[in-house]
Design a protein around this motif. Structure first.
Motif, PDB file in Angstrom:
ATOM      1  N   ILE A  99       0.842  -1.204   0.000  1.00  0.00           N
ATOM      2  CA  ILE A  99       0.000   0.000   0.000  1.00  0.00           C
ATOM      3  C   ILE A  99       0.870   1.244   0.000  1.00  0.00           C
ATOM      4  N   LEU A 100       1.887   1.275   0.852  1.00  0.00           N
ATOM      5  CA  LEU A 100       2.808   2.412   0.896  1.00  0.00           C
ATOM      6  C   LEU A 100       3.571   2.537  -0.416  1.00  0.00           C
ATOM      7  N   GLY A 101       4.032   1.408  -0.961  1.00  0.00           N
ATOM      8  CA  GLY A 101       4.772   1.429  -2.216  1.00  0.00           C
ATOM      9  C   GLY A 101       3.939   1.940  -3.375  1.00  0.00           C
ATOM     10  N   ASN A 102       2.659   1.566  -3.414  1.00  0.00           N
ATOM     11  CA  ASN A 102       1.769   2.043  -4.472  1.00  0.00           C
ATOM     12  C   ASN A 102       1.645   3.565  -4.456  1.00  0.00           C
ATOM     13  N   VAL A 103       1.574   4.129  -3.263  1.00  0.00           N
ATOM     14  CA  VAL A 103       1.471   5.588  -3.139  1.00  0.00           C
ATOM     15  C   VAL A 103       2.740   6.256  -3.634  1.00  0.00           C
ATOM     16  N   LEU A 104       3.889   5.714  -3.239  1.00  0.00           N
ATOM     17  CA  LEU A 104       5.163   6.307  -3.645  1.00  0.00           C
ATOM     18  C   LEU A 104       5.366   6.236  -5.151  1.00  0.00           C
ATOM     19  N   LEU A 105       4.968   5.135  -5.759  1.00  0.00           N
ATOM     20  CA  LEU A 105       5.199   4.956  -7.195  1.00  0.00           C
ATOM     21  C   LEU A 105       4.180   5.694  -8.058  1.00  0.00           C
ATOM     22  N   SER A 106       3.066   6.106  -7.488  1.00  0.00           N
ATOM     23  CA  SER A 106       2.112   6.921  -8.258  1.00  0.00           C
ATOM     24  C   SER A 106       2.360   8.410  -8.048  1.00  0.00           C
ATOM     25  N   TYR A 107       2.993   8.760  -6.935  1.00  0.00           N
ATOM     26  CA  TYR A 107       3.380  10.112  -6.512  1.00  0.00           C
ATOM     27  C   TYR A 107       2.407  11.219  -6.939  1.00  0.00           C
ATOM     28  N   PRO A 118       1.894  17.738  -2.949  1.00  0.00           N
ATOM     29  CA  PRO A 118       1.062  17.657  -1.741  1.00  0.00           C
ATOM     30  C   PRO A 118       0.163  16.418  -1.732  1.00  0.00           C
ATOM     31  N   VAL A 119      -0.271  16.004  -2.930  1.00  0.00           N
ATOM     32  CA  VAL A 119      -1.087  14.795  -3.020  1.00  0.00           C
ATOM     33  C   VAL A 119      -0.258  13.579  -2.605  1.00  0.00           C
ATOM     34  N   LEU A 120       1.017  13.571  -3.001  1.00  0.00           N
ATOM     35  CA  LEU A 120       1.923  12.489  -2.598  1.00  0.00           C
ATOM     36  C   LEU A 120       2.082  12.461  -1.078  1.00  0.00           C
TER      37      LEU A 120
END
Length: 486
Positions: free
Chosen positions: A52-60, A233-235
């Motif tokens: 879940i954390l990785g998905n957020v980082l990779l979509s930034y 900021p979304v990231l």
């Protein structure tokens, strides 16, 4: 077709794309809890938290930036699309290469088998590579294609799980010294979960890959910089959100004694799944509502429309919350057949209410998205993350996973109220606060009476649910008729 009819149509299709796959995926919960020990389920839950954390980082934040920029600069639509696609492609592949070369160090750092790390990295890269194609479907009003591919993804995932967990053991037993025997894992069965995810994600990428040619690769530095500025900021908000969503499982692993940590995470994560009904509803609604918010921001009665949508989201959310609480015994036997996991059922009310607050927060967040004040979304999410971490660190050592559930509710409720008060300052929307709070409080009181005082008595719970529905009908019937007739 009225804007409400269009919204509900899109929400239904996106909801189908979310609810049906998740409904199929729910089949996996009784399978996992029946085949896997709580400690192994805990391994699965912890690694999924890292994903879940990785998905957020990779979509930034590029997904939200994509929507904003194709609406804000329609003349640059082609360049926005190709720049976003190229950016995600380069960053995702680069991440995988670097992380794969460092897999041993990562495995040692988080104390997991290297094989889990490799499959996790593959899932992260494959999922990142389909972000822009799926956003393109949503932005171009192609919900049916979006829904079809999403549903097919989970069907493949489900089929692989059923084969690996139920069919393969029989094939390996009956055909020793064959390829089936060679790929059968008698001890690390949880690895099958990740293998199935990789196969499904790879199939999804193949299905959306033609969009890489349709959108085209291209890189426009000025647009990219503007999108990153908007997306940053979304990231930050996404990272904070992932802390709220997933760090409870990770913190349970490291804050509890080593001999019970994985089992405690396992029972907590399994009962957490009973909140899936609220999560499905909120997610489906958000997928349908986000493009709607941007597309209708300039309409004369936009604020009144946003207020009405939020009220009816709250009503539906309250009905789901109360229904799950009333029929908890049915749902627990449906999803979690192994009674060893039922010890954590006390967390379910907190998780359901937390997800309802989160859904309301997403509706309230329209004010900072349409006014380009995304930094406030980051501030609010960071506030939630701080509350999550503080409450988890304070309560987990004392009351274990109950502390994690309380932390989740505290974080999302705070975010909901913070977004409302800030939104009224910068983009005042005439929400019907009295009715919204009235429905929320009534649902909470009724569910508390059913769950705690009458200990999930079906007759009492059903009566309370019917009273709530009748009250909603009396209070809203006139407005609903007007909406239908528009």
């Amino acid at each position: 077709m009225s804007i409400f009819q269009k919204l509900f149509k899109q929400t239904f299709i996106y909801g189908l794309a979310t609810v049906l796959p998740r409904a199929l995926a729910i089949v996996l919960v009784p399978l996992y809890t029946e085949v896997l020990e709580p400690s192994q389920f805990g391994i699965y839950a912890t690694l999924m938290s890292y994903i879940i954390l990785g998905n957020v980082l990779l979509s930034y934040g590029m997904e939200t930036a994509f929507f904003r920029f194709i609406n804000k600069h329609p003349e640059e639509k082609k360049n926005v699309q190709s720049t976003a696609l190229t950016s995600i492609l380069i960053s995702s592949v680069s991440f995988f290469i670097i992380a794969y070369l460092s897999r041993e160090s990562i495995a040692n750092f988080i104390n997991f088998d290297t094989r889990y790390i490799v499959y996790t990295l593959l899932i992260l890269m494959l999922d990142a590579l389909v972000i822009i194609p799926f956003v393109w479907y949503r932005a171009n009003d192609k919900p049916l294609k979006y829904a079809f591919i999403k549903i097919l993804n989970v069907c493949i995932n489900l089929s692989c799980n059923l084969f690996l967990f139920l069919v393969l053991p029989t094939l390996a037993t009956e055909n020793s010294n064959t390829v089936w025997d060679a790929i059968y894992l008698s001890e690390s069965k949880v690895l099958y979960v990740f293998i199935a995810n990789v196969i499904a994600s790879a199939a999804t990428l193949l299905l959306v890959f033609p969009l890489y040619f349709k959108i085209g690769l291209g890189f426009h530095k000025k647009i990219w910089r503007e999108m990153l500025k908007y997306a940053f900021p979304v990231l930050i908000a996404g990272i904070a959100f992932s802390i709220n969503e997933a760090f409870d499982k990770i913190l349970l692993t490291y804050l509890l004694p080593e001999d019970i940590a994985e089992s405690e995470v396992g029972v907590y994560a399994a009962c957490y799944k009973l909140g899936v009904f609220m999560t499905l509803f909120a997610t489906a609604f958000r997928l349908g509502i986000e493009p709607f918010f941007f597309n209708h921001a300039k309409e004369k009665n936009a604020k009144e429309t946003y207020a009405l949508i939020t009220k009816y989201f709250t009503i539906l959310g309250c009905v789901i919350f109360l229904s799950v609480m009333v029929y908890m015994d049915f749902f627990k036997e449906l999803l979690i057949r192994n009674e060893a996991y039922w010890v954590a059922l006390s967390i379910v009310p907190f998780i359901l209410l937390a997800n309802l607050c989160l859904g309301i927060y997403h509706n309230l967040s329209v004010w900072y998205k349409v006014t380009d004040r995304t930094k406030y979304g980051a501030y609010i999410s960071v506030l939630g993350a701080i509350i999550t971490l503080v409450v988890n660190f304070a309560l987990i050592p004392i009351i274990s996973y109950k502390g994690a559930a309380i932390a989740t509710l505290a974080a999302y409720a705070t975010m909901m109220f913070a977004s409302y008060f800030l939104g009224q300052k910068y983009y005042k929307i005439p929400y019907d606060v009295k009715k919204i709070l009235g429905y929320l409080l009534t649902a909470i009181v009724f569910s508390g009476i059913s769950f705690y005082i009458f200990e999930r008595n079906l007759l009492i719970g059903t009566a309370l649910l019917l009273v709530f529905l009748f009250a909603v009908f009396l209070l809203e019937k006139g407005e609903i008729k007007n909406m239908i007739n528009k």
